[in-house]
Design a protein around this motif. Sequence first.
Motif, PDB file in Angstrom:
ATOM      1  N   TRP A 193     -10.105  12.832   0.362  1.00  0.00           N
ATOM      2  CA  TRP A 193     -10.539  11.514   0.825  1.00  0.00           C
ATOM      3  C   TRP A 193     -12.060  11.418   0.831  1.00  0.00           C
ATOM      4  CZ3 TRP A 193      -7.467   7.498   0.897  1.00  0.00           C
ATOM      5  CH2 TRP A 193      -6.096   7.731   0.888  1.00  0.00           C
ATOM      6  N   ALA A 247      -8.455   2.228  -1.630  1.00  0.00           N
ATOM      7  CA  ALA A 247      -8.380   2.244  -0.164  1.00  0.00           C
ATOM      8  C   ALA A 247      -9.514   1.443   0.456  1.00  0.00           C
ATOM      9  CB  ALA A 247      -8.419   3.689   0.348  1.00  0.00           C
ATOM     10  N   TRP A 248     -10.663   1.386  -0.218  1.00  0.00           N
ATOM     11  CA  TRP A 248     -11.830   0.667   0.315  1.00  0.00           C
ATOM     12  C   TRP A 248     -12.144  -0.615  -0.454  1.00  0.00           C
ATOM     13  CZ3 TRP A 248     -11.607   5.922  -0.615  1.00  0.00           C
ATOM     14  CH2 TRP A 248     -11.539   6.727   0.527  1.00  0.00           C
ATOM     15  N   PHE A 287      -7.790  -2.410   0.225  1.00  0.00           N
ATOM     16  CA  PHE A 287      -7.094  -2.254   1.499  1.00  0.00           C
ATOM     17  C   PHE A 287      -8.080  -2.165   2.648  1.00  0.00           C
ATOM     18  CE2 PHE A 287      -3.911   0.163  -1.287  1.00  0.00           C
ATOM     19  CZ  PHE A 287      -3.148  -0.973  -1.510  1.00  0.00           C
ATOM     20  N   GLU A 288      -7.579  -2.398   3.850  1.00  0.00           N
ATOM     21  CA  GLU A 288      -8.351  -2.204   5.063  1.00  0.00           C
ATOM     22  C   GLU A 288      -7.380  -2.091   6.226  1.00  0.00           C
ATOM     23  OE1 GLU A 288     -10.883  -5.577   5.464  1.00  0.00           O
ATOM     24  OE2 GLU A 288      -9.262  -6.977   5.907  1.00  0.00           O
ATOM     25  N   ASP A 345     -16.370   4.721   7.480  1.00  0.00           N
ATOM     26  CA  ASP A 345     -15.201   5.594   7.362  1.00  0.00           C
ATOM     27  C   ASP A 345     -15.606   7.062   7.334  1.00  0.00           C
ATOM     28  OD1 ASP A 345     -12.323   5.454   7.139  1.00  0.00           O
ATOM     29  OD2 ASP A 345     -12.535   6.280   5.128  1.00  0.00           O
ATOM     30  N   ARG A 380      -2.980   5.784   2.960  1.00  0.00           N
ATOM     31  CA  ARG A 380      -3.341   7.170   3.243  1.00  0.00           C
ATOM     32  C   ARG A 380      -2.110   7.985   3.647  1.00  0.00           C
ATOM     33  NH1 ARG A 380      -8.372   9.569   5.202  1.00  0.00           N
ATOM     34  NH2 ARG A 380      -9.247   7.465   5.310  1.00  0.00           N
ATOM     35  N   ALA A 414       0.828  -1.208   0.000  1.00  0.00           N
ATOM     36  CA  ALA A 414       0.000   0.000   0.000  1.00  0.00           C
ATOM     37  C   ALA A 414       0.861   1.256   0.000  1.00  0.00           C
ATOM     38  CB  ALA A 414      -0.927  -0.013   1.210  1.00  0.00           C
ATOM     39  N   SER A 467      -3.229  -1.587   6.201  1.00  0.00           N
ATOM     40  CA  SER A 467      -2.831  -1.280   4.822  1.00  0.00           C
ATOM     41  C   SER A 467      -3.514  -0.014   4.320  1.00  0.00           C
ATOM     42  CB  SER A 467      -3.130  -2.459   3.894  1.00  0.00           C
ATOM     43  OG  SER A 467      -4.502  -2.786   3.884  1.00  0.00           O
ATOM     44  N   ARG A 468      -4.760   0.202   4.707  1.00  0.00           N
ATOM     45  CA  ARG A 468      -5.437   1.442   4.312  1.00  0.00           C
ATOM     46  C   ARG A 468      -4.754   2.646   4.948  1.00  0.00           C
ATOM     47  NH1 ARG A 468     -11.529   1.378   5.645  1.00  0.00           N
ATOM     48  NH2 ARG A 468     -11.452  -0.237   4.035  1.00  0.00           N
TER      49      ARG A 468
END
Length: 298
Positions: A249, A226-227, A230-231, A288, A239, A115, A234-235
């Motif tokens: 964002w 990102a969604w 990743f989570e 989020d 970021r 990421a 890793s998200r």
Amino acid sequence: MEIDAALAGRLVAAQFPQWADLPIRPVAEGGWDNRTFHLGEDMAVRLPSAARYAAQVEKEQRWLPSLAPHLPLAIPEPLAMGAPGEGYRWPWSVYRWIEGRTATVELIDDLPRFATGLGEFLTALQRIDATDGPPAGPHSFWRGGPLGAYDAETHQAIAVLGQRIDAAAATEVWEAALSSAWSAPPVWVHGDIAAGNLLVTGGRLSAVIDFGCSAVGDPACDLAIAWTFFEGESRAAFRAALPLDAGAWARGRGWTLWKALIVLAALPGANPQGADQCRRIIDDLVADHRLASAARGP
């Protein structure tokens, strides 16, 4: 129209006879917008599958060689541009073949590091001089442009889905996304940062492919992964690698929400695996958004 290895072979033989004797075979994992074929061992033939993708050919031919020297990962290298022929109606490309496997969580040794690497790639892309670059438009399916281009479609999808989702929460995420705008000078965006366009070699991110939706404008469209992929850690790593503000964002959540909604709205009673993924993404976006709202305070 039928786009197969035989057609690709005829086009190559007619327009690039120096490669006419090389074998042509379909790639293991083809795309939807284009049909791709191995040409020998070191090249690939890429044919748009419909007229709406044809404008991307000349764009990639023009800009990819300029972008490549400034980027930390491999990207497609155009070798030749073909013309319509043999019953095929659009321009097409020959690229150098890039080794690697399509990204999956199982292939990646360290997802937060992956990421971070992707975030650093996008940061480098955004820093490239965007002067005279192609502004968002039909060629990029409005990636890089304002989210408002998909406002009507998003509200239509919410209405179609009805009680299958939390419509009020989804609308709140969407309206928050529309409430901000990119105010800095336009930057380069890839336009379709998804797992299918990321290659892995030796457990690490090695290449980013398919710049068909690239443009210069707002980079928020490149945040959807990102969604979608990743989570958690890793998200957060993704970021942290990107110097973007809260508004970007929020718009990234908007781009992701739009796509999940229209896909889910088209899948009633079919493809339950895809439907479940879309619902998970929508729920994740809502959660989020609420976390971001709470962090800003009243």
